[in-house]
Scaffold this active site. Structure first.
Site, PDB file in Angstrom:
ATOM      1  CG  ASN A   1      -1.859   1.158   1.278  1.00 22.39           C
ATOM      2  OD1 ASN A   1      -1.724   2.118   0.525  1.00 22.39           O
ATOM      3  ND2 ASN A   1      -2.825   1.103   2.173  1.00 22.39           N
TER       4      ASN A   1
ATOM      5  NE  ARG B   1      -5.919   2.065  -0.452  1.00 25.56           N
ATOM      6  CZ  ARG B   1      -5.671   3.365  -0.258  1.00 25.56           C
ATOM      7  NH1 ARG B   1      -4.431   3.814  -0.218  1.00 25.56           N
ATOM      8  NH2 ARG B   1      -6.668   4.226  -0.118  1.00 25.56           N
TER       9      ARG B   1
ATOM     10  CG  HIS C   1     -12.534   4.734   2.484  1.00 28.68           C
ATOM     11  ND1 HIS C   1     -13.090   5.754   3.233  1.00 28.68           N
ATOM     12  CD2 HIS C   1     -11.184   4.877   2.639  1.00 28.68           C
ATOM     13  CE1 HIS C   1     -12.138   6.462   3.800  1.00 28.68           C
ATOM     14  NE2 HIS C   1     -10.960   5.959   3.444  1.00 28.68           N
TER      15      HIS C   1
ATOM     16  N   GLY D   1     -11.486   6.925   9.649  1.00 31.50           N
ATOM     17  CA  GLY D   1     -10.083   6.949  10.008  1.00 31.50           C
ATOM     18  C   GLY D   1      -9.585   8.363   9.789  1.00 31.50           C
TER      19      GLY D   1
ATOM     20  N   GLY E   1      -8.930   9.447   6.886  1.00 25.56           N
ATOM     21  CA  GLY E   1      -9.933   9.675   5.852  1.00 25.56           C
ATOM     22  C   GLY E   1     -11.226   9.036   6.312  1.00 25.56           C
TER      23      GLY E   1
ATOM     24  NE  ARG F   1      -8.090  13.252   2.632  1.00 21.02           N
ATOM     25  CZ  ARG F   1      -8.161  11.948   2.438  1.00 21.02           C
ATOM     26  NH1 ARG F   1      -9.349  11.363   2.296  1.00 21.02           N
ATOM     27  NH2 ARG F   1      -7.063  11.215   2.390  1.00 21.02           N
TER      28      ARG F   1
ATOM     29  CD  GLU G   1      -8.395  -0.247   3.610  1.00 23.84           C
ATOM     30  OE1 GLU G   1      -8.664   0.414   2.590  1.00 23.84           O
ATOM     31  OE2 GLU G   1      -7.816   0.220   4.604  1.00 23.84           O
TER      32      GLU G   1
END
Length: 394
Positions: free
Chosen positions: A9, A88, A177, A207, A209, A238, A381
């Site tokens: 990732n 990823r 996601h 999380g 994000g 964000r 993930e």
């Protein structure tokens, strides 16, 4: 003989990796390279049956960071002989609806899509190139974070913007996601003892994000992130939803250009912009100490989640479970309780004792027999990427 999948990732300034046994799901090794490009980077390599290996120093770029990861395996073990490497990849646009074996055409397409995810797609390609060099002949599999969200119907992914933007420039909602949502929705259905095609879920991946996704019968039908991961919920740094006219206003009155506004909304907004910290744990500590800014930040954060839960209840018509995942969703009982407060008339209730129990497994935090289950499902993930890679290579 173990069959290992190496999962990479490659993020904007970090590299997460895991070596996963395909049969047992055991993790012989996992690690993280962080602060790539800074003066003081850190590689932390953890073995399932040994002492951790660390390397401090400067990792000039992702290629250097990945080569350091390979060196950590050579130095500390275990021996690396993967049957596949799963990557990823953040943005697959509308081209990639499922995992694919990587070839030069796939790499070219990922690079072409880089304007949609400039901090991620290019370094994703770097990860693929280094892995190809290190493991010649080993299948490289790209798993796209956008793939699961491509089941959105037109009325969900279409923005009400000029036709030229939509048709020539590709402006639309993509959502992210997806790898987490695919795993979490399947596990939530299993927890409920039902087939994924039978259940309607609202998945809250919270999380650094954060996103909300409405899932109907195993397919995403709406999601809060948009053309980029900036839209939707309040996140660590964000902003989430803001008035689109904000950018024009700031250009006129403050002279900010597009890049400055994009950087501010993506890296200096969210909890950081409101509370001075992007870490939920620190925000809660400050709020408990009487910090009014931190208290407001938590209220804004949870109110935004509540709005999306109500909206997605309306979209789905029937909800079988609200599912929390991600670092905040899995570990912050106060966020779970506050985000769903006042939704009793929708059949959504959190049981205080269950919610505050110190557990890390899949569990219900709603009262027994609730009309809508509230679940905590730790996301995985890395296993989802490994699973999709295995399915692809047979």
């Amino acid at each position: 003989m173990a069959q290992h999948i190496l999962v990479l990732n490659t993020g904007s300034s970090s590299i997460k990796y895991e070596l996963i046994d395909a049969a047992s799901r055991a993790r012989p090794a996992r690690g993280l390279v962080e602060r790539i490009g800074e003066d003081e980077g850190l590689l932390a390599h953890h073995l399932a049956d040994g002492a951790p290996y660390e390397r401090k120093g400067r990792f000039a770029d992702h290629a250097e960071g990945l080569r350091a990861v390979l060196e950590a395996f050579r130095t500390a073990g275990p021996a690396l002989d993967p049957v596949a490497v799963g990557h990823r990849v953040v943005h697959g646009g509308t081209r990639f609806r499922e995992a694919v074996l990587v070839d030069e055409q796939v790499i070219a397409a990922v690079e072409e899509l880089a304007p949609l995810a400039p901090l991620h797609n290019r370094v994703n390609v770097t990860g693929i190139r280094v892995a190809q060099e290190a493991f010649p002949g080993v299948p490289q599999v790209a798993v796209f974070d956008t793939s699961f969200q491509l089941s959105l119907p037109p009325e969900a992914y279409t923005y009400a913007v000029p036709r030229e933007w939509r048709e020539r420039l590709g402006v639309r909602r993509f959502g992210f996601h997806g790898t987490s949502c695919a795993y979490v929705s399947r596990r939530a259905a299993a927890f409920l003892g039902r087939d994924p095609q039978e259940v309607n879920l609202i998945v809250l991946h919270l999380g650094n994000g954060a996103s909300a996704t409405a899932i109907e019968g195993g397919r995403s039908v709406d999601t809060s992130m948009g053309m980029t991961p900036l839209e939707g919920l309040v996140m660590g740094t964000r902003s989430g939803d803001v008035d689109p006219a904000l950018c024009g206003y700031l250009a006129r009155v403050a002279g900010l250009d597009a890049r400055e506004m994009e950087q501010a909304l993506g890296h200096r907004g969210g909890l950081l912009g409101l509370a001075g910290t992007g870490d939920m744990r620190e925000a809660r500590r400050r709020a408990a100490d009487g910090d009014a800014d931190a208290r407001l930040a938590l209220d804004v954060y949870c109110r935004r989640i509540r709005k999306y839960v109500g909206a997605y209840y309306a979209v789905l018509g029937r909800v079988d479970a609200v599912v929390f995942a991600g670092g905040v969703g899995e570990n912050d009982a106060a966020t779970r309780a506050s985000a769903l407060a006042g939704l009793d008339r929708l059949g959504i209730t959190v049981d205080r004792q269950r919610n505050e129990a110190a557990r890390a497994d899949e569990r219900a935090v709603s009262p027994p027999g609730s009309e809508v289950a509230v679940l905590v499902v730790p996301t995985d993930e890395e296993w989802e990427i490994a699973r999709q890679a295995l399915a692809l290579i047979g």
